[in-house]
Scaffold this motif. Structure first.
Motif, PDB file in Angstrom:
ATOM      1  N   ASN A  80      -3.814  -3.864   0.295  1.00  0.00           N
ATOM      2  CA  ASN A  80      -4.328  -3.075  -0.812  1.00  0.00           C
ATOM      3  C   ASN A  80      -4.481  -1.639  -0.326  1.00  0.00           C
ATOM      4  O   ASN A  80      -4.278  -1.348   0.858  1.00  0.00           O
ATOM      5  CB  ASN A  80      -5.644  -3.642  -1.334  1.00  0.00           C
ATOM      6  CG  ASN A  80      -5.841  -3.373  -2.829  1.00  0.00           C
ATOM      7  OD1 ASN A  80      -5.627  -2.247  -3.307  1.00  0.00           O
ATOM      8  ND2 ASN A  80      -6.251  -4.392  -3.557  1.00  0.00           N
ATOM      9  N   SER A  81      -4.839  -0.730  -1.219  1.00  0.00           N
ATOM     10  CA  SER A  81      -4.930   0.688  -0.891  1.00  0.00           C
ATOM     11  C   SER A  81      -6.319   1.229  -1.203  1.00  0.00           C
ATOM     12  O   SER A  81      -6.885   0.945  -2.265  1.00  0.00           O
ATOM     13  CB  SER A  81      -3.883   1.479  -1.697  1.00  0.00           C
ATOM     14  OG  SER A  81      -4.044   2.866  -1.529  1.00  0.00           O
ATOM     15  N   LYS A  82      -6.850   2.016  -0.272  1.00  0.00           N
ATOM     16  CA  LYS A  82      -8.127   2.672  -0.516  1.00  0.00           C
ATOM     17  C   LYS A  82      -7.988   3.868  -1.459  1.00  0.00           C
ATOM     18  O   LYS A  82      -8.990   4.365  -1.993  1.00  0.00           O
ATOM     19  CB  LYS A  82      -8.746   3.140   0.806  1.00  0.00           C
ATOM     20  CG  LYS A  82      -9.176   2.015   1.744  1.00  0.00           C
ATOM     21  CD  LYS A  82      -9.811   2.576   3.003  1.00  0.00           C
ATOM     22  CE  LYS A  82     -10.228   1.472   3.968  1.00  0.00           C
ATOM     23  NZ  LYS A  82     -11.332   0.637   3.448  1.00  0.00           N
TER      24      LYS A  82
ATOM     25  N   HIS B 286      -5.089   1.402   4.317  1.00  0.00           N
ATOM     26  CA  HIS B 286      -5.053   0.025   3.845  1.00  0.00           C
ATOM     27  C   HIS B 286      -6.452  -0.482   3.517  1.00  0.00           C
ATOM     28  O   HIS B 286      -7.435  -0.080   4.127  1.00  0.00           O
ATOM     29  CB  HIS B 286      -4.432  -0.881   4.908  1.00  0.00           C
ATOM     30  CG  HIS B 286      -3.024  -0.524   5.259  1.00  0.00           C
ATOM     31  ND1 HIS B 286      -2.292  -1.246   6.173  1.00  0.00           N
ATOM     32  CD2 HIS B 286      -2.201   0.465   4.808  1.00  0.00           C
ATOM     33  CE1 HIS B 286      -1.085  -0.716   6.284  1.00  0.00           C
ATOM     34  NE2 HIS B 286      -1.012   0.329   5.473  1.00  0.00           N
ATOM     35  N   ASP B 287      -6.491  -1.414   2.569  1.00  0.00           N
ATOM     36  CA  ASP B 287      -7.734  -2.103   2.241  1.00  0.00           C
ATOM     37  C   ASP B 287      -7.454  -3.594   2.134  1.00  0.00           C
ATOM     38  O   ASP B 287      -6.289  -4.016   2.060  1.00  0.00           O
ATOM     39  CB  ASP B 287      -8.308  -1.582   0.918  1.00  0.00           C
ATOM     40  CG  ASP B 287      -9.833  -1.665   0.858  1.00  0.00           C
ATOM     41  OD1 ASP B 287     -10.416  -2.404   1.691  1.00  0.00           O
ATOM     42  OD2 ASP B 287     -10.435  -1.015  -0.005  1.00  0.00           O
TER      43      ASP B 287
ATOM     44  N   GLY C  87      -9.944  -2.376  -2.958  1.00  0.00           N
ATOM     45  CA  GLY C  87      -8.976  -1.306  -3.109  1.00  0.00           C
ATOM     46  C   GLY C  87      -8.635  -0.994  -4.548  1.00  0.00           C
ATOM     47  O   GLY C  87      -9.240  -1.502  -5.495  1.00  0.00           O
ATOM     48  N   THR C  88      -7.626  -0.148  -4.714  1.00  0.00           N
ATOM     49  CA  THR C  88      -7.271   0.389  -6.027  1.00  0.00           C
ATOM     50  C   THR C  88      -6.133  -0.361  -6.708  1.00  0.00           C
ATOM     51  O   THR C  88      -5.780  -0.047  -7.843  1.00  0.00           O
ATOM     52  CB  THR C  88      -6.886   1.876  -5.896  1.00  0.00           C
ATOM     53  OG1 THR C  88      -5.770   2.002  -5.011  1.00  0.00           O
ATOM     54  CG2 THR C  88      -8.048   2.696  -5.342  1.00  0.00           C
TER      55      THR C  88
ATOM     56  N   CYS D  78       0.836  -1.202   0.000  1.00  0.00           N
ATOM     57  CA  CYS D  78       0.000   0.000   0.000  1.00  0.00           C
ATOM     58  C   CYS D  78       0.867   1.246   0.000  1.00  0.00           C
ATOM     59  O   CYS D  78       0.611   2.194  -0.763  1.00  0.00           O
ATOM     60  CB  CYS D  78      -0.942  -0.006   1.204  1.00  0.00           C
ATOM     61  SG  CYS D  78      -1.847   1.547   1.455  1.00  0.00           S
TER      62      CYS D  78
ATOM     63  N   THR E 199      -4.543  -5.528   7.198  1.00  0.00           N
ATOM     64  CA  THR E 199      -5.776  -5.152   6.527  1.00  0.00           C
ATOM     65  C   THR E 199      -6.939  -5.033   7.509  1.00  0.00           C
ATOM     66  O   THR E 199      -6.888  -5.585   8.615  1.00  0.00           O
ATOM     67  CB  THR E 199      -6.114  -6.184   5.440  1.00  0.00           C
ATOM     68  OG1 THR E 199      -6.016  -7.502   6.000  1.00  0.00           O
ATOM     69  CG2 THR E 199      -5.133  -6.073   4.275  1.00  0.00           C
TER      70      THR E 199
END
Length: 261
Positions: free
Chosen positions: A198-200, A210-211, A216-217, A168, A238
């Motif tokens: 993952n990233s929001k 974090h996602d 996420g993206t 992330c 996460t």
């Protein structure tokens, strides 16, 4: 591949069992505070467990800053956490790369990192591998961009320094994940741990949110490819508690293989 999660520090081994995790990461004190870690009653259990243990240093630690009132306590706090992490048999102590303030010379931040390792060596060493983690934001960060990371590693030449790659943070910090493992290893020579998140937020947003891995993206397939290429232990940081993290661990095991606790 050993796969685990960042968990509540009260009973890390119970949290690992709930998530069927091979590894746990946790704080030894308030992550936003300056208190030294206290002895743990479960030290023998942690040392004897098959679960790999990692410790994350408090977020307040910033050994790079030119502000003496933050740098000197940070240096002492980091060494104190390393000592406590050694006591519980941790495999690594993760610490953010830190930053200098706007207008300050970043070169002095890198040299302050060198002085931190020199200080620890004078005290007998850290006792546990210190893994510097890349960060998501800031124009004056020591470990956001790979060019800065290269300057940090040059400053720490001669010391045994580990690296923790946060997916992330890399994405939000503006580093493309494709072939990132090769580019990081060209600088550090190693990746000791992956923070798989993952990233929001969007690429190069500078935001650290974090996602879960399938959300996420960041394309989840890209995350899997990066983690496979790194071939290092994995910690998910996460959201969603035991359910969310357990699902992320299962996701990685499905796509990568890995043992179960």
């Amino acid at each position: 591949m050993r796969i685990g999660a960042h968990v509540d520090p009260t009973d890390p081994l119970a949290e690992a069992a709930i998530r069927t995790a091979d590894a746990v990461q946790f704080f030894l004190s308030d992550p936003q505070g300056w208190k030294a870690p206290q002895p743990r009653e479960d030290v023998d259990r942690l040392r004897a467990s098959d679960v790999d243990v990692y410790v994350h240093a408090p977020y307040v630690v910033n050994v790079a800053t030119l502000n003496n009132r933050i740098r000197i306590p940070s240096r002492k706090l980091l060494l104190g956490h390393a000592t406590a992490a050694t006591e519980i048999g941790a495999r690594g102590l993760i610490v953010h790369g830190g930053h200098v303030n706007a207008g300050d010379d970043l070169a002095k931040g890198f040299d302050n990192w060198r002085k931190t390792f020199a200080y620890a060596a004078e005290q007998g060493g850290f006792g546990v591998p210190v893994l510097i983690e890349n960060t998501a934001g800031g124009d004056n960060a020591c470990a956001r961009k790979l060019d800065a990371l290269a300057r940090l590693w040059d400053a720490l030449d001669g010391y045994d320094v580990g690296f923790c790659l946060d997916t992330c943070h890399a994405h939000a910090g503006g580093e493309e994940l494709l072939d990132l493992v090769d580019r990081v290893k060209a600088v550090t020579g190693r990746i000791d741990l992956i923070h798989a998140n993952n990233s929001k937020d969007a690429f190069d947003s500078g935001r650290d949110r974090h996602d879960n891995l399938a959300d996420g993206t960041i394309d989840p397939e890209l995350l899997v490819a990066l983690i496979r290429a790194a071939d290092a232990p994995v910690i998910v940081e996460t959201p969603g508690g035991a359910d969310g993290q357990g699902a992320d661990i299962a996701f990685l095991r499905q796509h990568l293989g890995g043992t179960s606790a």
